[in-house]
Design an enzyme around this catalytic site. Structure first.
Site, short mmCIF file in Angstrom:
data_model
loop_
_atom_site.label_atom_id
_atom_site.label_comp_id
_atom_site.label_asym_id
_atom_site.label_seq_id
_atom_site.Cartn_x
_atom_site.Cartn_y
_atom_site.Cartn_z
N HIS A 203 34.93 54.60 38.51
CA HIS A 203 34.21 53.16 38.77
C HIS A 203 33.35 52.88 38.23
O HIS A 203 33.13 51.39 38.58
CB HIS A 203 33.61 54.06 40.14
CG HIS A 203 33.61 54.08 41.02
ND1 HIS A 203 34.16 55.88 41.51
CD2 HIS A 203 33.95 53.86 42.37
CE1 HIS A 203 35.30 55.45 42.70
NE2 HIS A 203 34.33 54.57 43.04
N GLU B 175 43.44 55.09 52.65
CA GLU B 175 43.75 55.79 51.59
C GLU B 175 44.10 57.51 50.74
O GLU B 175 43.58 57.86 49.87
CB GLU B 175 41.64 55.08 50.85
CG GLU B 175 40.82 56.37 50.95
CD GLU B 175 39.42 55.48 51.00
OE1 GLU B 175 39.69 55.27 49.39
OE2 GLU B 175 38.50 56.45 51.65
N ASP C 243 42.77 55.27 45.96
CA ASP C 243 42.89 56.96 46.16
C ASP C 243 44.19 57.12 46.64
O ASP C 243 44.36 57.71 45.85
CB ASP C 243 41.72 57.18 47.08
CG ASP C 243 40.29 57.15 46.33
OD1 ASP C 243 40.66 58.72 45.72
OD2 ASP C 243 39.34 56.36 47.18
N CYS D 18 42.60 46.87 50.27
CA CYS D 18 40.84 46.57 48.98
C CYS D 18 40.79 47.14 48.19
O CYS D 18 39.68 46.99 47.21
CB CYS D 18 39.56 46.64 50.02
SG CYS D 18 39.39 48.50 50.39
C1 PEP Z 1 40.03 52.45 47.39
O1 PEP Z 1 39.50 53.81 47.31
O2 PEP Z 1 40.80 51.84 46.90
C2 PEP Z 1 38.92 52.10 47.50
C3 PEP Z 1 38.94 51.13 47.30
O3 PEP Z 1 37.79 52.89 47.72
P1 PEP Z 1 36.40 53.52 46.21
O4 PEP Z 1 37.15 52.60 44.59
O5 PEP Z 1 35.53 53.11 46.56
O6 PEP Z 1 37.02 54.57 46.42
MG MG Z 2 38.76 55.22 48.15
#
Ligand code: PEP
Ligand code: MG
Length: 755
Positions: A362, A603, A627, A674
């Site tokens: 993140h 995901e 994910d 996304c």
């Molecule tokens: C993902 O898993 O691609 C996603 C957009 O969610 P995050 O990165 O917040 O887990």
């Molecule tokens: Mg995710």
């Protein structure tokens, strides 16, 4: 044996440079195994030659002089085979080669084991004995275990030594250290080490600004800790027996001891700031304790460290102010956190480098959103040595250069100019619609999580918000935000984009995203209590959030709600029921609430196979590739050691995405992507070919992605997809797509592509 192993590894890890690390190894191994000779040969860069770097037992003059090509002699044989060679009488072996400088003619028994780090042969560890004998199994096992454990420490010591040398008389320029690309772009700046408070090992080297003041501050901190301990003893008087209370007296004495105080003061007077002077002194005395064979005394090392941490906390009461950060700060750390990133004023943050984490962590996602180049997973980063150093961050390649030469700086300046030109060229594109050459519109939305992102998202020409990570406002508070508080945040996001869609994802905590006030401690957090699993188990938290989202949408028509981490239809049904209940409650309370559009994140691999069934129950699907890739390929998105296995262009990922897209379309519903894959120009071509209906990306990538969409027809993208679907190697797929980008005139984007 385990105890001995641990002690040797600890000592080597604390060594200041390669020479002392190797010295410790040969001395300790010879002593522990009671043998005549222990030597280490290291392979030179390029792996062509092996050089005798340290020895206890061979002629000391031969150290640094005896060298051989890999494959020459018995040491070369160990290197060539990358496995142990154990011989009763070495001179009998056909590959034996005699090096007269070493004086090794006296020794008969030979055991060599390879030292391997990240599949690379670093060198060979050899023990020899005068008498003829085969080393027994236990010796072999000990050396193999030791070599495996030491390889990381040797490689680290090598770097620390090189960086240390740079500080001294003959600075070596352009020392390159490689990690993983985190956020694209290049930056030049000055290193600032972000370190966990009260963590002695992560304290960086720094010079004292004023030696006298530094000494005084240190002495005051020591006095304050002495007072603190006396006070604790006083409080415990009625609770602990008197012999236990003596421990506190011992602590107070340690604090007054010459070794701790004078050792630190001497280092301060030599120019070091107090924390790193304390760190080095404590390492020295802790090591002395650890070396003692009496278990009681060796345990005292823990006490020394504990006391030192207390002093450190006192020293750290002088926290860095915003104006103390250099104008172009390169933030470096063992495990840079989002909060540490946020502490640097945004106009001073030029780059980020972290030992831990990968491009999917993140922190890297945040850096990308801010347009700050980042390099992650630099496992050999000598963090403590980088404060104040000039550093170049190459976020494309995942490398950094310490002490760059004027020529290298010139090259990077040129690259920065090229980047700027590209960005300016793309700025004009930002407001244009994202339509393929054959007329299909593929809206590009922005990923967001902070209200501060909203204005830049609008300016960047986003067609809406495709993913609003609501956990971010939860993470920066000290308790769960209330319904009104949440309503306000969500309403601002919805209003800013109305009538364009804003997709609010319900709380996705767990995994690597924890709330300080709601800790979830698990052995396997990514496979544990996360996302929808937590919110379904806590309907009070979920309902508050859903009510806030719905209330925020009054009078507006652009609310989309997205459920994360759905792995079964029953979870989806549970979430839908709670959403219905929240809406019914609000209608009963006389709110006028429009019907939101509802979506599911794909995901988790099971969701790929349920895509059609899920899509029939909701309005849209959104693929979270960050994910999905980690779960499909069983590769932790934050683990730098396996980061090269994490690949968006892995054939299994492409098949999974195509399957999900077909499922959604069979149910007559749109599907978007996304995850970060949607921001990778090469991947965008494939997503167009799969007829993904929209993309949601970090703001910094928005115009690049639009450029790709506007440069390809869906027809051409489909052809390329079909070709890629027959290929086996991600690298070959990447090469094919890069070539297609270049042919379409988008060569400027290729450097940003990951392999
Ligand atoms: C993902 O898993 O691609 C996603 C957009 O969610 P995050 O990165 O917040 O887990
Ligand atoms: Mg995710």
């Amino acid at each position: 044996m385990l105890h001995v192993l641990r002690r040797i590894v600890l000592e080597v890890s604390a060594a200041d440079n390669l020479t002392s690390a190797l010295g410790i190894i040969v001395r300790r191994v010879r002593q522990e195994l009671d043998i005549d000779v222990c030597s280490v040969y290291l392979s030179e860069p390029g792996g062509q030659r092996l050089l005798l770097m340290a020895s206890e037992g061979l002629n000391p003059d031969s150290v640094g002089h005896v060298e051989m090509s890999a494959g020459e002699g018995l040491v070369g044989l160990v290197a060539e085979r990358a496995e142990p060679v154990n011989l009763e009488n070495a001179p009998d072996h056909p590959r034996f080669k005699y090096f007269p400088e070493t004086g090794e003619e006296r020794y008969h028994a030979f055991l060599g084991v390879p030292i391997v780090h990240n599949r690379r042969l670093l060198g060979v560890l050899v023990v020899q004995q005068r008498e003829r004998r085969r080393f027994d199994d236990e010796h072999v096992a000990f050396l193999i275990t030791l070599a495996a454990q030491l390889s990381g420490a040797i490689s680290h010591a090598e770097l620390i030594g090189e960086v240390g040398r740079q500080r001294e008389s003959t600075p070596q320029e352009n020392l390159q250290i490689t990690g993983i690309p985190g956020a694209s772009g290049v930056a030049v700046g000055q290193g600032v080490v972000a370190y966990a408070l009260a963590d002695l090992d992560s304290v960086p080297d720094r010079d004292a600004e004023n030696v006298n003041e530094e000494e005084q501050t240190f002495r005051e901190a020591v006095r304050a800790v002495q007072d603190e301990l006396k006070e604790i003893k006083h409080r415990m008087q009625d609770v602990l027996p008197s012999e236990e209370l003596l421990l506190f007296d011992a602590y107070v004495m340690m604090l007054g001891s010459d070794s701790l105080v004078n050792g630190t003061v001497d280092r301060i007077r030599a120019g070091s700031w107090a924390p790193s002077a304390l760190r080095d002194t404590v390492r020295e005395s802790a090591r002395a304790f650890e070396d003692m064979d009496d278990p009681y005394l060796s345990e005292r090392a823990t006490d020394v460290r504990d006391i030192a941490r207390r002093i450190l906390m006192r020293l750290q009461s002088h926290v860095r102010r915003p104006e103390d950060f250099p104008e172009r700060t390169i933030l470096l750390g063992e495990d840079v956190t989002a909060t540490q990133l946020a502490e640097v004023p945004t106009d001073r943050l030029a780059g980020v480098v972290s030992s831990k984490g990968t491009g999917s962590s993140h922190v890297a996602i945040l850096a990308r959103a801010m347009g700050i180049p980042a390099v992650m997973g630099v496992s050999d980063l000598p963090v403590g040595r980088l404060e104040g150093r000039q550093i170049v961050v190459d976020g494309y390649r995942g490398s950094l250069y310490i002490q760059p030469s004027p020529e290298l700086l010139e090259q990077f300046k040129h690259l920065q100019e090229e980047e700027q030109e590209l960005a300016e060229g793309l700025r004009t594109l930002a407001q244009e619609p994202a339509i393929t050459l054959d007329g299909h519109e593929v809206p590009v939305y922005a990923n967001s999580g902070l209200l501060a992102d909203i204005a830049p998202s609008i300016q960047s020409g986003a067609d809406g918000i495709g993913l609003y990570r609501t956990e971010v406002p939860f993470m920066i508070r000290e308790r769960f935000p209330g319904e009104d508080e949440q309503t306000e945040i969500y309403r601002e996001a919805l209003m800013s984009f109305n009538p364009r869609p804003v997709t609010l994802r319900t709380l996705d905590v767990g995994g690597d995203k924890s709330l300080p006030y709601f800790p979830v401690v698990e052995d396997n957090p990514f496979l544990g209590w996360r996302g929808i699993r937590i919110t379904l188990d806590h309907p009070e938290i979920f309902l508050t959030q859903l009510r806030a989202m719905l209330r925020a949408s009054q009078g507006l028509c652009n609310l989309h709600i997205l459920f994360p981490m759905i792995s079964s239809l029953s979870e989806l049904k549970g979430a839908m029921q709670l959403l219905q209940r929240a809406r019914d409650e609000l209608l009963d309370e006389h709110y006028v609430i429009p019907v939101p559009r509802v979506g599911v994140m794909v995901e988790v691999p099971s969701a790929v196979y349920l895509a059609e069934a899920m899509a029939r129950r909701v309005d849209f699907l959104s693929v979270g590739t960050n994910d999905l890739i980690q779960y499909l390929l069983a590769v932790d998105r934050n683990n730098a050691r396996v980061a090269d296995l994490y690949n968006a262009l892995h054939p299994a990922v492409l098949h999974a995405l195509s399957h999900a897209a077909r499922g959604a379309h069979q149910a007559g519903k749109p599907i978007s992507v996304c995850g970060e894959m949607a921001a990778d120009p090469a991947s965008v071509i494939l997503l167009l070919g799969m007829e993904i209906d929209s993309l949601s990306v970090n703001v910094a990538s928005l115009s690049r992605v639009k450029w790709v969409i506007r440069s390809f027809s869906r027809e051409r993208a489909r052809e390329l997809l079909n070709q890629c679907m027959t290929m086996e190697e991600p690298a070959a797929i990447r090469a094919l797509l890069n070539n297609a980008l270049v042919q379409a005139g988008l060569g400027g984007l290729v450097r940003a592509g990951k392999t």
